[in-house]
Design a protein around this motif. Structure first.
Motif: not given
Length: 460
Positions: A113-129, A455-457
């Motif tokens: 299984t692949a898990l792809i979190p979508a919550e973003v690092d806040r420091d990265v967002l501030v840099e983008k801002y 890796a499941e089971y």
């Protein structure tokens, strides 16, 4: 044809339910290359993201997932799930992963299984801002660095690239956090080099399961067969059918412009699309285009705004309805006066007291000409306050005043609201609001999204 792919969308929303026999028959008959299903939306508001709440029950999600995981592993094809748990936040993603792990253990299934979190690092967002890489969409609220740092949950709506990367990393099952609904279905066709216009257009339709049929009397799925020149849609249910009109009209659903639809990295253009009936059930679509643009992903953020309580009641007294607007304004003023007298101006100012009148412009801002209501209306009183206790108290005070507010044509005590449930004050709990309606520009489609594998089971 040398480059043809078939895939299935079992239902428009994971946990919505579908007929297992129809689904399994369609998978085998079409020899589908993958299964994909959307699991989220912003339709339910910000509370699902802010309060870590799933859309559907655990039982409903597990029932659907068990069928999907078993079938995917039996046929050795990928299973893709997007916007896990409803909002696609990290908690919701982990919640769905636990269910998948449980299914793997119960059925003795080994897979990656692949898990792809979508919550973003806040420091990265501030840099983008700070770099001017975060742009407001239409009607977006004002934001600051504190918005990006303090908002309860912030997710970025990933495109197809993180899903492709997870598959290239060997995933059998991909569980994605918040993702573009269409990206989930476009990923593998794009990965295999099929035309982007057709891939994205088909995906936009398929993410809703079988919704593009002529009459969807119950939720079922859809099969898409995609080639270099066109794609075909066929309902999973033998009792449903697609028509050119039913498929074409889907472009009107959840979009501001039915001819140009934005996705991460570009826009699909449908100006030259044709829809052709293949037979009584299938429709063939040609002419979709995709134009690349600067790569952006949408940000969604849910912030706590307080706690809510509500009062809901109906009014049918003709003496009130004859001049409802005047009576209602006086009743609201009387209710506010009673609340201020009891709790003080400062306390009441810390709350939001809102009303909606169903039957009188509650759904639309203004009633179309010729539509009236001389029989009954329903009043919804909604209080948002810094604490649940205060929200309940203000809702009771204002609701009680409105319930007994005098009517000009009557003398003595009256009761104006008919309550459908008791107690008539309902506490709704924490209230969240969307505070981000923005996009962030990316140099790399993967830069905000890390991929984790499980890796499941693994039997001892």
């Amino acid at each position: 044809m040398s480059n043809t792919i078939s895939y299935i969308s079992p239902v428009g929303m994971l946990g919505g339910g579908f007929t297992e026999s129809y689904f399994n028959d369609a998978v085998a008959r079409h020899r589908v290359d993958f299964i994909a299903v959307d699991s989220g939306s912003t339709d339910g508001g910000a509370n699902n993201l802010g309060a870590d709440l799933p859309f559907n029950s655990r039982e409903a999600i597990k029932r659907d997932l068990q069928i999907l995981v078993r079938t995917a592993r039996r046929h050795r094809i990928p299973l893709l799930v997007g916007s896990c748990g409803g909002s696609g936040g990290n908690y919701n993603l982990g919640w769905v992963h636990q269910i998948v792990q449980e299914i793997a253990a119960e059925d003795s299934l080994d897979f990656r299984t692949a898990l792809i979190p979508a919550e973003v690092d806040r420091d990265v967002l501030v840099e983008k801002y700070r770099a001017g890489r975060i742009r407001a969409l239409k009607h977006a609220p004002q934001i600051s660095e504190s918005t990006l740092r303090e908002t309860r949950r912030i997710v970025a709506m990933m495109g197809a690239e993180p899903i492709i990367a997870a598959l290239e990393g060997g995933a059998d099952v991909v569980l994605a956090g918040r993702s573009s609904d269409a990206a989930l279905f476009a990923a593998i066709p794009l990965m295999r080099g099929l035309p982007a216009g057709l891939a994205w257009h088909a995906a936009k339709i398929m993410e809703c399961g079988g919704a593009a049929v002529a009459q969807m009397t119950k939720p079922e799925g859809m099969v898409c067969t995609l080639t270099e020149e066109y794609f075909e849609l066929e309902p999973v249910s033998p009792d449903q059918s697609c028509t050119p009109v039913s498929v074409a009209s889907h472009a009107l659903y959840e979009t501001a412009n039915p001819l140009v639809m934005l996705e991460p990295g570009g826009a699909m253009h449908l100006e030259d699309v044709t829809y052709e009936a293949v037979d009584g059930r299938r429709v063939r679509v040609r002419g979709s285009r995709f134009e690349e643009q600067a790569y952006t992903v949408k940000l969604e953020g849910a912030a706590l705004v307080g706690y809510r309580s509500q009062v809901f009641g109906g009014i049918t007294d003709p003496a009130i309805l004859r001049d409802f607007d005047a009576w209602f304004e006086q009743a609201k003023a009387g209710a506010l006066h009673a609340a201020v007298r009891t709790y003080g101006q400062e306390t009441v100012d810390s709350c939001s007291i809102a009303y909606r009148v169903y039957g009188r412009n509650a759904v639309m801002p203004a009633r179309p000409a010729g539509i009236g209501n001389d029989h009954e209306v329903a009043v919804l009183l909604l209080v948002t306050a810094p604490s649940q206790e205060l929200a309940h108290a203000i809702a009771y005070q204002t609701g009680h005043t409105m319930h007994h507010f005098p009517v000009p044509r009557w003398h003595g005590l009256v009761s104006n609201l008919a309550f459908p449930v008791t107690p008539h004050v309902t506490d709704l709990g924490p209230a969240y609001s969307f505070v981000l309606n923005h996009v962030v520009e990316l140099e790399d489609p993967l830069e905000l999204f890390r991929i984790n594998y499980s890796a499941e089971y693994q039997e001892a």
